[in-house]
Design an enzyme around this catalytic site. Structure first.
Site, PDB file in Angstrom:
ATOM      1  N   HIS A   1       0.919  -1.114   0.017  1.00  9.87           N
ATOM      2  CA  HIS A   1       0.137   0.063   0.141  1.00  9.87           C
ATOM      3  C   HIS A   1       0.956   1.244  -0.033  1.00  9.87           C
ATOM      4  CE1 HIS A   1      -3.701   2.283   0.993  1.00  9.87           C
ATOM      5  NE2 HIS A   1      -2.829   2.987   1.563  1.00  9.87           N
ATOM      6  N   CYS A   2       0.753   2.100  -0.908  1.00  8.57           N
ATOM      7  CA  CYS A   2       1.539   3.301  -1.223  1.00  8.57           C
ATOM      8  C   CYS A   2       0.840   4.709  -0.671  1.00  8.57           C
ATOM      9  CB  CYS A   2       2.068   3.276  -2.602  1.00  8.57           C
ATOM     10  SG  CYS A   2       3.268   4.718  -2.942  1.00  8.57           S
ATOM     11  N   PRO A   3       1.138   5.280   0.313  1.00  4.72           N
ATOM     12  CA  PRO A   3       0.653   6.722   0.454  1.00  4.72           C
ATOM     13  C   PRO A   3       0.866   7.704  -0.657  1.00  4.72           C
ATOM     14  CG  PRO A   3       2.704   6.178   1.812  1.00  4.72           C
ATOM     15  CD  PRO A   3       2.528   4.890   1.117  1.00  4.72           C
TER      16      PRO A   3
END
Length: 270
Positions: free
Chosen positions: A124-126
């Site tokens: 999961h990439c902010p």
């Protein structure tokens, strides 16, 4: 509209996912402003016939960067939507368990930020406020590529501006120098960061091992999990499609997707 609503919901669960894309847009916007307003009009470049070429090329890279980032943000990463269970399981304390108990196909992983299962999820990439998975990894890698390219281009223009002849009054030189320093620092830091992530993404593809499986694989080495030998080009085609390799540079469908080949792995949460 549905994609925008989903992105807004993810921002509510992960405030960092709202801040990081905004920071990325501000950084790109400042870089474009600094190049067009202070670097290219400087004495070293404004008289060069290449000045319009640099302006058009740099803005083209920025447009492709923003297009790839937008696709990565709003694209479905490969969400697995199982039917809702009749009742949530409970722990001995009377509280519902937080772990996803729904069936997941092989190589799908549960994201604790999005609260969903994603096929071939990497992480999961902010920075895109989304998971990087089977269906949007291409756009995420393209965003990294163009971000690194823009950083290198901006740093190169700054060096040319510094090595060229000086001109104008002292105040003009001081303002240009200040913007060049800020732009160079931003380009070096952001460029180094995206280069490392880009390398990690490419390695995960050609080794057929996303990040959750790399972590899980450390405990499975003793079991000698079979992986088989697959061509690196075939693995890249699973992400970028079977079309022309030049088409891999654009945030659009590139021929018929090859489709991933799944191998059974134990389910794990990330």
């Amino acid at each position: 509209m549905a994609a925008a609503a989903a992105a807004a919901a993810r921002c509510g669960r992960d405030p960092c996912g709202a801040l990081c894309p905004l920071l990325a847009y501000l950084s790109v916007g400042y870089a474009d402003y600094a190049v067009l307003a202070h670097v290219l009009p400087g004495p070293a470049l404004r008289g060069s016939p290449w000045c319009p070429f640099h302006a058009v090329t740099f803005n083209l890279i920025v447009l492709l960067l923003l297009a790839c980032h937008t696709r990565a943000v709003f694209a479905d990463p490969g969400e697995r939507r199982p039917p809702p269970p009749p009742a949530r399981p409970f722990t001995g304390t009377g509280l519902p368990v937080s772990r996803c108990e729904a069936y997941r196909p092989p190589r799908a992983h549960h994201c604790r930020v999005c609260h969903r299962c994603v096929r071939r999820m990497d992480h999961h990439c902010p920075w895109i406020n989304n998971c990087v998975g089977e269906l949007n990894q291409k756009y995420f890698i393209q965003f990294l590529f163009y971000a690194g390219l823009a950083s290198a281009y901006a740093a190169g223009l700054v060096l040319v501006a510094w090595l060229g002849p000086a001109g104008g009054d002292g105040a003009e030189n001081h303002v240009q120098t200040a913007h060049c320093i800020v732009l160079l620092l931003e380009s070096l830091l952001f460029g180094a960061f995206v280069t490392v992530v880009f390398y990690d993404q490419v390695v995960s593809i050609i080794t057929d091992e996303p990040a959750p499986e790399q972590l899980r694989g450390r405990g499975l080495k003793e079991a000698k999990r079979p992986r088989g030998c697959r061509a690196k080009l075939a693995l890249l085609q699973e992400v970028f499609g079977r079309g022309c390799v030049l088409g891999w540079l654009f945030p659009c469908s590139c021929g018929t997707p090859a489709g991933p080949a799944y191998t059974p792995l134990p389910a794990c949460d990330v």
